[in-house]
Design a protein around this motif. Sequence first.
Motif, PDB file in Angstrom:
ATOM      1  N   HIS A  43     -43.728  52.313   4.808  1.00  6.45           N
ATOM      2  CA  HIS A  43     -44.831  51.645   5.503  1.00  6.45           C
ATOM      3  C   HIS A  43     -46.179  51.865   4.807  1.00  6.45           C
ATOM      4  CE1 HIS A  43     -45.080  55.797   7.030  1.00  6.45           C
ATOM      5  NE2 HIS A  43     -46.344  55.558   7.303  1.00  6.45           N
ATOM      6  N   HIS A  66     -51.593  52.097   5.026  1.00  9.50           N
ATOM      7  CA  HIS A  66     -52.439  53.242   4.678  1.00  9.50           C
ATOM      8  C   HIS A  66     -53.255  52.951   3.413  1.00  9.50           C
ATOM      9  CE1 HIS A  66     -50.557  55.591   7.740  1.00  9.50           C
ATOM     10  NE2 HIS A  66     -49.424  55.802   7.100  1.00  9.50           N
ATOM     11  N   ASP A 124     -51.129  56.333  11.573  1.00  8.37           N
ATOM     12  CA  ASP A 124     -49.726  56.599  11.930  1.00  8.37           C
ATOM     13  C   ASP A 124     -49.538  56.662  13.447  1.00  8.37           C
ATOM     14  OD1 ASP A 124     -48.246  56.665   9.534  1.00  8.37           O
ATOM     15  OD2 ASP A 124     -49.143  58.588   9.013  1.00  8.37           O
ATOM     16  N   ARG A 131     -45.830  62.746   0.935  1.00  9.14           N
ATOM     17  CA  ARG A 131     -46.733  61.658   1.297  1.00  9.14           C
ATOM     18  C   ARG A 131     -48.174  62.110   1.213  1.00  9.14           C
ATOM     19  NH1 ARG A 131     -45.550  59.532   6.860  1.00  9.14           N
ATOM     20  NH2 ARG A 131     -47.661  58.970   6.415  1.00  9.14           N
TER      21      ARG A 131
HETATM   22 FE   LIG Z   1     -47.787  56.983   7.628  1.00  7.00          FE
END
Ligand SMILES: [Fe+2]
Length: 421
Positions: A202, A207, A358, A421
């Motif tokens: 995603h 992001h 998120d 991440r």
């Molecule tokens: Fe995320």
Amino acid sequence: MDDATLAALIGQRRTGFTLPRAFYTDPAIFERDLEHIFMRQWLFAGHISQIAQPGDYRLYQLADESLILLHGSDGVIRAFFNVCRHRGSRICRDEAGQAHRLVCPYHAWVYDDTGALIQARHMPEGFERGAYGLQPVQVQVVEGLIFVCAAADPPPFGQIAGDIARFFGPYQLAETRVAHVERHLVAANWKVVAENFFECYHCSHTHPEFCSVMSYGRAPDSPRASRERAAFVAEWHAQAQASGWPTGGVDMTEDSIHTLARTPIRPGYLTQSEGGGPVAPLLGRLTGYDGAVTAVQCYPVNWLLACSDHAMLARFTPRDPTHTELMLTWLVQRDARPGHDYDPLAVSWLWRVTAIEDATICEDNQRGVTSRRYVPGPYASSESSVEHLIAWYLRQIAPAAPAGQAAQSDADAPSGIREPR
Ligand SMILES: [Fe+2]
Ligand code: FES
């Protein structure tokens, strides 16, 4: 929920697909998650600087349980269930405080800082105080990171402790202070939140800040960006290995539930900040900004990372079947002064904005999986770490297999490792 019903629900789940709705909504499954996972696994609870002095305590609210983390006068960090052994009252009410003795607010039973009962008024002849200590919670502290496990017989912790010490050691996270804390109550089941944080499928379209910092964020969507990322990572590793500090990572194994990676951020970026410039003094034994991020992810809900000048500790805690607390804590070098040596909002920028994005995604996801028309959907190939997580999850909560029936093998499950991440 009885074993047959649960086994039937687990049986409905297709490998490579998201879970049936009940796993994200049902209170009975949530209760099973607590019993079989959160009361059994090691969980990251906080940083040593948050209970730095003897007598400091801090509560950790885990679903409907309250745990007391306490720095003893002997220097030992202990944890207890926040439940009086008299008639069961909560003992500590404030989220954090200072106490060398814990006094129950109901009938004033008094416990010392090892959890032993030392005073109980008007008890009958023969009352054995020694039998009424606070219920202990196991504690491990590694590099200043406090992990707790509510099980009397906790799973091994040595491998994760060793890997954290090896990869995070140079940052000297025990010698840091809290720079900023963000807390969000997300209206989503903990598995919706965990699934989100264990994949980056995603990232490229949700992001923008993250993708502006981490060059792998958009790499999967472009063969050219992918090649450039691979070449950059290879070059960085070749240089970084000369420093003697491990690079690369630790993959998940049959016996472990953590994955760790130490990788570079982006060409020209020294740390995970807006624009890539330093945002705080160097951590620990570092002698320069190395442009790397070291991250460890621990099943089921912890994710801790460090760059040259700050660290970020993420803790996702289930609250009820459809709510999860996100707590992000940023650390900087212990002597750094806010407003002089660092700006808390600059240090926390990347993951503060990313976590809010998120949270929105997760709440949308929860609304969708609650729909009558929700049916499980297939994971993308870049979501293999989510499949790995969910396969592990189902093994934890599954009823014991009848004698003679082999447990489901995980041999074909994809690896849980990926870039941080
Ligand atoms: Fe995320
Ligand atoms: S419940 Fe704690 S002293 Fe009575």
